[in-house]
Design a protein around this motif. Structure first.
Motif, PDB file in Angstrom:
ATOM      1  N   GLY A   1      11.896   0.542  -0.421  1.00 31.24           N
ATOM      2  CA  GLY A   1      11.393   1.057  -1.690  1.00 31.24           C
ATOM      3  C   GLY A   1      11.738   0.134  -2.846  1.00 31.24           C
ATOM      4  O   GLY A   1      10.919  -0.092  -3.746  1.00 31.24           O
ATOM      5  N   TYR A   2      12.939  -0.420  -2.817  1.00 27.41           N
ATOM      6  CA  TYR A   2      13.353  -1.377  -3.846  1.00 27.41           C
ATOM      7  C   TYR A   2      12.438  -2.601  -3.832  1.00 27.41           C
ATOM      8  O   TYR A   2      12.001  -3.077  -4.882  1.00 27.41           O
ATOM      9  N   VAL A   3      12.143  -3.117  -2.642  1.00 24.23           N
ATOM     10  CA  VAL A   3      11.256  -4.284  -2.522  1.00 24.23           C
ATOM     11  C   VAL A   3       9.888  -3.961  -3.117  1.00 24.23           C
ATOM     12  O   VAL A   3       9.326  -4.756  -3.885  1.00 24.23           O
ATOM     13  N   ILE A   4       9.354  -2.812  -2.786  1.00 27.05           N
ATOM     14  CA  ILE A   4       8.054  -2.391  -3.337  1.00 27.05           C
ATOM     15  C   ILE A   4       8.143  -2.316  -4.853  1.00 27.05           C
ATOM     16  O   ILE A   4       7.247  -2.783  -5.567  1.00 27.05           O
ATOM     17  N   TRP A   5       9.214  -1.728  -5.366  1.00 28.30           N
ATOM     18  CA  TRP A   5       9.383  -1.526  -6.807  1.00 28.30           C
ATOM     19  C   TRP A   5       9.465  -2.860  -7.547  1.00 28.30           C
ATOM     20  O   TRP A   5       8.873  -3.027  -8.603  1.00 28.30           O
TER      21      TRP A   5
ATOM     22  N   PRO B   1      19.415  -5.142 -10.788  1.00 28.80           N
ATOM     23  CA  PRO B   1      18.879  -6.498 -10.922  1.00 28.80           C
ATOM     24  C   PRO B   1      17.717  -6.719  -9.955  1.00 28.80           C
ATOM     25  O   PRO B   1      17.652  -6.096  -8.894  1.00 28.80           O
ATOM     26  N   ARG B   2      16.828  -7.587 -10.318  1.00 27.67           N
ATOM     27  CA  ARG B   2      15.753  -8.008  -9.420  1.00 27.67           C
ATOM     28  C   ARG B   2      16.308  -9.173  -8.606  1.00 27.67           C
ATOM     29  O   ARG B   2      16.570 -10.233  -9.158  1.00 27.67           O
ATOM     30  N   VAL B   3      16.499  -8.973  -7.317  1.00 28.91           N
ATOM     31  CA  VAL B   3      17.126 -10.005  -6.493  1.00 28.91           C
ATOM     32  C   VAL B   3      16.133 -11.048  -5.984  1.00 28.91           C
ATOM     33  O   VAL B   3      16.530 -12.000  -5.334  1.00 28.91           O
ATOM     34  N   PHE B   4      14.864 -10.836  -6.269  1.00 23.34           N
ATOM     35  CA  PHE B   4      13.860 -11.833  -5.920  1.00 23.34           C
ATOM     36  C   PHE B   4      12.697 -11.708  -6.889  1.00 23.34           C
ATOM     37  O   PHE B   4      12.562 -10.713  -7.593  1.00 23.34           O
ATOM     38  N   VAL B   5      11.883 -12.750  -6.910  1.00 21.77           N
ATOM     39  CA  VAL B   5      10.673 -12.737  -7.726  1.00 21.77           C
ATOM     40  C   VAL B   5       9.492 -12.709  -6.762  1.00 21.77           C
ATOM     41  O   VAL B   5       9.365 -13.586  -5.898  1.00 21.77           O
ATOM     42  N   ALA B   6       8.673 -11.689  -6.895  1.00 16.79           N
ATOM     43  CA  ALA B   6       7.520 -11.539  -6.000  1.00 16.79           C
ATOM     44  C   ALA B   6       6.451 -12.572  -6.362  1.00 16.79           C
ATOM     45  O   ALA B   6       6.158 -12.757  -7.544  1.00 16.79           O
ATOM     46  N   PRO B   7       5.887 -13.241  -5.364  1.00 18.49           N
ATOM     47  CA  PRO B   7       4.808 -14.182  -5.661  1.00 18.49           C
ATOM     48  C   PRO B   7       3.585 -13.447  -6.209  1.00 18.49           C
ATOM     49  O   PRO B   7       3.202 -12.402  -5.687  1.00 18.49           O
ATOM     50  N   ALA B   8       3.000 -13.992  -7.247  1.00 19.58           N
ATOM     51  CA  ALA B   8       1.875 -13.334  -7.913  1.00 19.58           C
ATOM     52  C   ALA B   8       0.624 -13.295  -7.052  1.00 19.58           C
ATOM     53  O   ALA B   8      -0.182 -12.374  -7.167  1.00 19.58           O
ATOM     54  N   ASP B   9       0.464 -14.263  -6.174  1.00 21.78           N
ATOM     55  CA  ASP B   9      -0.788 -14.366  -5.423  1.00 21.78           C
ATOM     56  C   ASP B   9      -0.675 -13.915  -3.972  1.00 21.78           C
ATOM     57  O   ASP B   9      -1.609 -14.102  -3.191  1.00 21.78           O
ATOM     58  N   ASP B  10       0.443 -13.320  -3.574  1.00 18.41           N
ATOM     59  CA  ASP B  10       0.623 -12.912  -2.181  1.00 18.41           C
ATOM     60  C   ASP B  10       1.232 -11.514  -2.131  1.00 18.41           C
ATOM     61  O   ASP B  10       2.366 -11.304  -2.554  1.00 18.41           O
ATOM     62  N   GLU B  11       0.479 -10.563  -1.598  1.00 14.98           N
ATOM     63  CA  GLU B  11       0.928  -9.166  -1.498  1.00 14.98           C
ATOM     64  C   GLU B  11       1.457  -8.828  -0.102  1.00 14.98           C
ATOM     65  O   GLU B  11       1.734  -7.669   0.190  1.00 14.98           O
ATOM     66  N   THR B  12       1.606  -9.833   0.757  1.00 14.21           N
ATOM     67  CA  THR B  12       2.017  -9.586   2.140  1.00 14.21           C
ATOM     68  C   THR B  12       3.366  -8.873   2.211  1.00 14.21           C
ATOM     69  O   THR B  12       3.525  -7.893   2.942  1.00 14.21           O
ATOM     70  N   GLY B  13       4.348  -9.358   1.466  1.00 12.81           N
ATOM     71  CA  GLY B  13       5.675  -8.745   1.482  1.00 12.81           C
ATOM     72  C   GLY B  13       5.655  -7.306   1.005  1.00 12.81           C
ATOM     73  O   GLY B  13       6.315  -6.445   1.570  1.00 12.81           O
TER      74      GLY B  13
ATOM     75  N   TYR C   1       4.464  -0.440   4.488  1.00 16.43           N
ATOM     76  CA  TYR C   1       4.289   0.123   5.834  1.00 16.43           C
ATOM     77  C   TYR C   1       5.630   0.506   6.448  1.00 16.43           C
ATOM     78  O   TYR C   1       5.746   1.544   7.112  1.00 16.43           O
ATOM     79  N   LEU C   2       6.644  -0.315   6.236  1.00 12.02           N
ATOM     80  CA  LEU C   2       7.980   0.008   6.725  1.00 12.02           C
ATOM     81  C   LEU C   2       8.484   1.293   6.058  1.00 12.02           C
ATOM     82  O   LEU C   2       9.022   2.175   6.732  1.00 12.02           O
ATOM     83  N   HIS C   3       8.287   1.402   4.761  1.00 13.04           N
ATOM     84  CA  HIS C   3       8.743   2.570   3.998  1.00 13.04           C
ATOM     85  C   HIS C   3       8.062   3.848   4.492  1.00 13.04           C
ATOM     86  O   HIS C   3       8.727   4.858   4.745  1.00 13.04           O
ATOM     87  N   ILE C   4       6.758   3.784   4.637  1.00 13.02           N
ATOM     88  CA  ILE C   4       6.009   4.969   5.090  1.00 13.02           C
ATOM     89  C   ILE C   4       6.380   5.325   6.536  1.00 13.02           C
ATOM     90  O   ILE C   4       6.646   6.497   6.847  1.00 13.02           O
ATOM     91  N   GLY C   5       6.407   4.341   7.405  1.00 19.64           N
ATOM     92  CA  GLY C   5       6.755   4.597   8.809  1.00 19.64           C
ATOM     93  C   GLY C   5       8.151   5.170   8.957  1.00 19.64           C
ATOM     94  O   GLY C   5       8.364   6.158   9.678  1.00 19.64           O
ATOM     95  N   CYS C   6       9.113   4.569   8.272  1.00 18.92           N
ATOM     96  CA  CYS C   6      10.489   5.070   8.333  1.00 18.92           C
ATOM     97  C   CYS C   6      10.595   6.462   7.727  1.00 18.92           C
ATOM     98  O   CYS C   6      11.378   7.290   8.200  1.00 18.92           O
ATOM     99  N   GLY C   7       9.800   6.734   6.691  1.00 21.25           N
ATOM    100  CA  GLY C   7       9.800   8.067   6.087  1.00 21.25           C
ATOM    101  C   GLY C   7       9.381   9.135   7.081  1.00 21.25           C
ATOM    102  O   GLY C   7      10.016  10.185   7.189  1.00 21.25           O
ATOM    103  N   TRP C   8       8.318   8.862   7.829  1.00 22.48           N
ATOM    104  CA  TRP C   8       7.860   9.837   8.823  1.00 22.48           C
ATOM    105  C   TRP C   8       8.867   9.990   9.966  1.00 22.48           C
ATOM    106  O   TRP C   8       9.104  11.105  10.451  1.00 22.48           O
TER     107      TRP C   8
END
Length: 182
Positions: free
Chosen positions: A107-111, A127-139, A145-152
């Motif tokens: 959830g933190y990664v998504i946020w 703190p933001r421990v990483f900077v998400a790439p602007a042009d890549d939504e893969t992460g 998907y990990l968050h939703i799967g683990c939630g269920w």
């Protein structure tokens, strides 16, 4: 599987942490579910932000639970339990703990990827421990998907845990408060 006091009950801090997590979990499930389907982007973001903030609170509660468990030791499965039962209890509790850490991390990664506010109830900013790439939504997609799967999976294991907590004392003839089996 938290240490028991001499009377056979879990110690008060362990019970308090257990029930605090047990109280927040259904709220988290509901907030996550509603944030996906509520009409209006603003309302959805409000619910999602509350979901994020409670998730960070859950991490704190789980760190405290883990610290208590490591400092005080754990209570094993009741004497006389079969080997498969002992293994099942250890596996389920291990999975519950793992999921209770995997969900907030994903959830933190998504946020962070959403570039959303990092405050937790206005008390502090994470703190933001990483900077998400602007042009890549893969992460972000993988974390989602990990968050939703683990939630269920957590919902299923939690329901199984509740059923076992209710059923086990009746099957063994002992009470819910950790009294020894006859």
């Amino acid at each position: 599987m938290i240490e028991a006091s001499s009377a056979g009950r879990h110690r008060f801090p362990a019970r308090l942490l257990h029930w605090a997590v047990a109280l927040v979990l259904p709220i988290q499930f509901l907030l996550g579910w509603l944030s996906e389907g509520v009409p209006g982007q603003q309302a959805g973001f409000f619910l999602l932000r509350l979901h994020y903030q409670l998730g960070m609170l859950l991490v704190l509660l789980m760190v405290l639970r883990l610290a208590w468990c490591l400092a005080r030791g754990t209570r094993g499965v009741r004497v006389g339990a079969s080997a498969w039962h002992r293994r099942l209890v250890v596996c389920v509790h291990g999975a519950l703990y793992a999921l209770m850490f995997l969900l907030p991390i994903s959830g933190y990664v998504i946020w962070v990827w959403m570039q959303a506010p990092m405050d937790v109830f206005g008390w502090f900013d994470l703190p933001r421990v990483f900077v998400a790439p602007a042009d890549d939504e893969t992460g972000r997609a993988l974390a989602w998907y990990l968050h939703i799967g683990c939630g269920w999976i957590l919902i299923g294991l939690t329901l199984g845990h509740v059923v076992a907590a209710i059923w086990h004392p009746k099957a063994r003839g002992s009470g819910l408060r950790g009294r020894p089996a006859p």
